[in-house]
Design an enzyme around this catalytic site. Structure first.
Site, mmCIF file in Angstrom:
data_model
loop_
_atom_site.group_PDB
_atom_site.id
_atom_site.type_symbol
_atom_site.label_atom_id
_atom_site.label_comp_id
_atom_site.label_asym_id
_atom_site.label_seq_id
_atom_site.Cartn_x
_atom_site.Cartn_y
_atom_site.Cartn_z
ATOM 1 N N GLU A 176 0.810 -1.213 0.000
ATOM 2 C CA GLU A 176 0.000 0.000 0.000
ATOM 3 C C GLU A 176 0.851 1.275 0.000
ATOM 4 O O GLU A 176 0.346 2.362 0.247
ATOM 5 C CB GLU A 176 -0.926 -0.014 1.214
ATOM 6 C CG GLU A 176 -1.870 -1.196 1.253
ATOM 7 C CD GLU A 176 -3.094 -1.021 0.362
ATOM 8 O OE1 GLU A 176 -3.764 0.015 0.463
ATOM 9 O OE2 GLU A 176 -3.376 -1.941 -0.437
ATOM 10 N N HIS A 255 -4.438 1.928 7.197
ATOM 11 C CA HIS A 255 -3.028 2.201 6.924
ATOM 12 C C HIS A 255 -2.380 2.732 8.205
ATOM 13 O O HIS A 255 -3.047 3.371 9.035
ATOM 14 C CB HIS A 255 -2.850 3.241 5.812
ATOM 15 C CG HIS A 255 -3.294 2.782 4.460
ATOM 16 N ND1 HIS A 255 -4.020 3.573 3.600
ATOM 17 C CD2 HIS A 255 -3.118 1.594 3.821
ATOM 18 C CE1 HIS A 255 -4.265 2.907 2.492
ATOM 19 N NE2 HIS A 255 -3.732 1.708 2.609
ATOM 20 N N CYS A 374 -2.696 11.586 3.790
ATOM 21 C CA CYS A 374 -3.048 10.720 2.657
ATOM 22 C C CYS A 374 -2.799 11.416 1.332
ATOM 23 O O CYS A 374 -2.479 10.778 0.331
ATOM 24 C CB CYS A 374 -4.517 10.311 2.731
ATOM 25 S SG CYS A 374 -4.917 9.065 3.966
#
Length: 453
Positions: A176, A255, A374
């Site tokens: 990721e 995450h 993000c």
């Protein structure tokens, strides 16, 4: 210490198809807001406003373009045939979940674009990039090919930049990107230690029973993190691999950057960020030349629910010339009393370098589960490396004005899930992206520009 190394935050421009489809399992905000009407224009302008605020504060700021959406090539690969209009209509009628997936604007969250190792830490003295395979969800699995082309177009100089292949799109190597990676060092110009956080071990080597999440999937594997470290040539003393706490994953921490953030020697984290908190800190201390400054937020101060709801830890932690740091938080942090009190009484008043908090409105992104951290990919670059960038991707007043005008020309101010089948939206998006690629000077990076449909 090198004084010419700076961290450049490359933010993703929010794409014209920004919508709320609730695609991300384990992302509480995305799941909660699925089906709402989005405002792509406001979302893109909010992202640009954050970039400009950081640029105005003296932080180098870069821009990464959105991806081509809807991805009609993906629909055709899945058996939908005919004209673009026919493909969109069939997908809307027969598989609306696929249509929502191929329209996702999730590439805006460039923390997932790749993992980056600065030239200071790499044995060959180049900056290394590995695009994330994002294989854990279909709508993000569509991104890596374009991401790789965009990164190669911007970081083109092979003498200074190295690009690695995406890891195999297998559950064993689920990657990721930088959302599960933190570099800690005395300063950006000093050698660093790389903290890789994973949710599960694909092959179970050395794993203990009862340490897997029960509600939501663990996206990052240990094997993927180890493979990226090998690609970039990192030695054992340069890397620490830590498992994310399964309770945090089950609370919506999909995450690691939703539960911890690091910068310089500072690691700001929730007490339930890591399965083995003491072991993780000990391993970092053993490898770091500079003393680690852990800033621990206990659960009694901020619950996991409030951490996820506010995205306190999905903030940007930025270095200032005087040695202090600025924490860039989403506006939602002010809306939760326990979080804002912790910011004031524990972070700003604590024995740590965090001296200032900057609040940014990124509400359109937050509703889909993406905060300030993000939205950016961190890349530490020397002055020569910054000068070697291709295209026009470092934000200045002129570029900001042009991008703002571009958004206002091309973006809708209302987009509901049922609008995604509108052929006009697909045409509008291609027109906008073609203009953007010329504005940024990055060449042909999109499938439609390369003769692909």
């Amino acid at each position: 210490m090198s004084t010419d190394h700076r961290e450049v935050n490359f933010d993703g421009l929010v794409g014209p198809t920004h919508n709320y489809s609730g695609l991300a399992l384990g992302n509480v905000a995305s799941m909660t807001h699925g089906g709402l009407v989005a405002n792509p224009r406001e979302a893109a302008l909010q992202g640009l406003a954050k970039m400009k605020a950081l640029m105005d504060a003296g932080y180098p700021q870069g821009v990464l373009p959105p991806q081509q959406r809807p991805d009609l090539g993906a629909l055709r690969a899945l058996g939908f045939t005919g004209s673009d209009e026919r493909v969109l209509a069939r997908a809307a009628g027969e598989a609306p979940q696929l249509l929502r997936a191929v329209c996702s604007a999730s590439s805006m969250w460039t923390a997932n674009a790749a993992t980056v190792t600065p030239s200071l830490d790499a044995p060959d003295g180049r900056v290394h990039f590995t695009p994330a395979n994002l294989q854990s969800s279909f709508h993000r699995f569509l991104e890596p090919a374009t991401t790789a082309r965009v990164l190669a177009a911007i970081f083109r100089d092979e003498a200074r930049f190295a690009h690695h292949p995406v890891l195999p799109a297998s559950p064993a190597f689920s990657d990721e990107g930088a959302a599960n990676h933190t570099r800690l060092a005395a300063a950006h110009g000093e050698p660093g230690v790389h903290l890789y956080v994973y949710g599960r071990e694909a092959f179970g080597w050395g794993s203990e029973p009862g340490v897997a999440p029960r509600r939501f999937p663990a996206r990052q594997t240990l094997e993927a993190s180890q493979a990226v470290a090998r690609q970039h040539g990192l030695a054992d003393y340069q890397a620490v691999f830590a498992q994310q706490h399964p309770d945090a994953i089950d609370a919506g921490v999909f995450h690691n950057d939703v539960i911890s953030v690091g910068n310089g020697p500072v690691l700001l984290y929730h007490e339930q960020a890591f399965l083995d908190e003491a072991g993780t800190l000990a391993a970092l201390r053993e490898r770091m030349a500079e003393p680690l400054i852990p800033v621990r937020v206990p659960a009694e101060a901020v619950s996991l629910e409030d951490a996820v709801g506010s995205y306190l830890f999905n903030s940007q932690l930025l270095s200032n010339p005087d040695g202090s740091m600025t924490l860039v938080v989403p506006g939602e942090c002010q809306e939760r009393e326990s979080v804002w009190r912790t910011v004031q009484d524990h972070l700003l008043a604590g024995a740590n370098p965090i001296a200032e908090v900057m609040v940014q409105d990124v509400k359109q992104s937050m509703r889909n589960g993406g905060g300030p951290a993000c939205l950016r990919l961190r890349v530490v670059l020397s002055a020569e490396e910054r000068a070697a960038l291709s295209g026009r991707v470092l934000l200045d007043e002129s570029l900001y004005a042009e991008l703002t005008a571009w958004v206002e020309r091309h973006y809708r101010d209302r987009l509901a899930p049922e609008d995604l089948s509108d052929p006009a939206l697909a045409r509008e998006t291609l027109t906008a992206l073609d203009e953007l690629s010329r504005l940024l000077g990055i060449g042909a990076v999109y499938p439609f520009q390369l003769g692909e449909r």
